[in-house]
Design an enzyme around this catalytic site. Structure first.
Site, short mmCIF file in Angstrom:
data_model
loop_
_atom_site.label_atom_id
_atom_site.label_comp_id
_atom_site.label_asym_id
_atom_site.label_seq_id
_atom_site.Cartn_x
_atom_site.Cartn_y
_atom_site.Cartn_z
N SER A 173 0.82 -1.22 0.00
CA SER A 173 0.00 0.00 0.00
C SER A 173 0.85 1.27 0.00
O SER A 173 2.03 1.26 0.35
CB SER A 173 -0.91 0.02 1.23
OG SER A 173 -1.69 -1.15 1.29
N1 SAH Z 1 -0.66 -4.63 3.90
C1 SAH Z 1 0.06 -5.20 2.78
C2 SAH Z 1 -0.63 -4.99 1.45
C3 SAH Z 1 -1.82 -5.82 1.38
S1 SAH Z 1 -2.45 -6.15 -0.25
C4 SAH Z 1 1.47 -4.62 2.72
O1 SAH Z 1 1.79 -3.72 3.50
O2 SAH Z 1 2.26 -5.12 1.93
C5 SAH Z 1 -3.84 -7.12 0.30
C6 SAH Z 1 -3.48 -8.50 0.76
O3 SAH Z 1 -4.66 -9.10 1.23
C7 SAH Z 1 -2.96 -9.40 -0.38
O4 SAH Z 1 -1.72 -9.94 -0.05
C8 SAH Z 1 -4.04 -10.48 -0.49
O5 SAH Z 1 -3.54 -11.76 -0.85
C9 SAH Z 1 -4.62 -10.48 0.91
N2 SAH Z 1 -5.98 -11.03 1.03
C10 SAH Z 1 -7.03 -10.88 0.20
N3 SAH Z 1 -8.12 -11.53 0.70
C11 SAH Z 1 -7.74 -12.09 1.88
C12 SAH Z 1 -8.40 -12.87 2.87
N4 SAH Z 1 -9.69 -13.23 2.77
N5 SAH Z 1 -7.69 -13.27 3.95
C13 SAH Z 1 -6.38 -12.93 4.11
N6 SAH Z 1 -5.69 -12.19 3.19
C14 SAH Z 1 -6.37 -11.76 2.10
#
Ligand code: SAH
Length: 220
Positions: free
Chosen positions: A70
């Site tokens: 992000s």
């Molecule tokens: N906070 C992260 C960016 C997150 S991107 C950082 O700082 O790098 C969103 C993430 O949520 C992705 O890796 C995706 O695989 C995950 N995601 C999506 N749906 C999810 C779910 N139901 N449970 C856990 N993770 C999930």
């Protein structure tokens, strides 16, 4: 390379974004502890080598598996909205690279984080262990169900957009706790929402600002 100048610039960019959005967020500055955490966690340690040159740009970056790290401003704002204390226990959904996890781990006593893509979960846990974080636990699962064994949580942060607030997460929020979560459909308008719970567990929801997140994939 120390990236000191770039790091300072990243903080200045965050401050500029905070000033620009103050009417929406109701905050004209973020807590100093949050800005310190943003300075202390080195974003270049969390992005793929091919993206290192862009580590300090104030935007999201691709990290593989169709996912992104992000924008620093959004990481800082979401962290600030949680109002963490040194003894807070936090649940994060969507570990991704572990960057946001590390920022939370600087401020809270324990961070439980859930990631549904096994390769990302494993890489994030390894990276955070290598960086010396011993107060983080990453689990590979569907985060929309929360982590009942470790509930309730002082703070819950969801870093993927959900169509609506998953009931299991609301149920795992401690009375007096706070949750930040982007709500909206993929490629449609999304809003960052803040859920605050009072000491009786009664919740209030407020809209903070428009955002763009990858979708929370539920039921997998
Ligand atoms: N906070 C992260 C960016 C997150 S991107 C950082 O700082 O790098 C969103 C993430 O949520 C992705 O890796 C995706 O695989 C995950 N995601 C999506 N749906 C999810 C779910 N139901 N449970 C856990 N993770 C999930």
């Amino acid at each position: 390379m120390s990236f000191e100048r770039e790091r300072r610039q990243m903080l200045a960019d965050i401050e500029a974004d905070v000033a620009f959005t103050r009417e929406l967020t109701g905050r004209d500055h973020l807590d100093e502890s949050v800005m310190t955490a943003m300075y202390q966690v080195h974003r270049e340690d969390f992005v793929p080598d091919s993206q290192r040159h862009a580590s300090f740009r104030d935007g999201a970056l691709p990290v593989g598996y169709g996912q992104t790290i992000s924008q620093p401003y959004i990481v800082a704002l979401m962290t600030d909205l949680l109002d963490l204390r040194a003894d807070s226990v936090v649940l994060e959904i969507g570990s991704g690279t572990g960057y946001q996890t590390a920022v939370l781990a600087q401020l809270a006593s324990k961070v439980y984080s859930i990631e549904r893509i096994p390769e990302l979960a494993q890489a994030a846990q390894q990276r955070l262990t290598d960086l010396g974080y011993d107060n983080v636990e990453i689990h590979c699962a569907d985060g929309s169900l929360g982590w009942p064994e470790n509930a309730p949580f002082d703070g819950i942060i969801v870093t993927a957009a959900a169509a609506s607030i998953p009931p299991a997460l609301l149920a795992q929020l401690k009375p007096g706790g706070r949750m930040v979560i982007p709500i909206g459909l993929p490629n449609m308008h999304q809003d960052l929402m803040l859920v605050t719970s009072d000491q009786q567990g009664k919740t209030e929801i407020s809209k903070i600002l428009g955002v763009a997140f990858v979708p929370l994939i539920e039921g997998s």
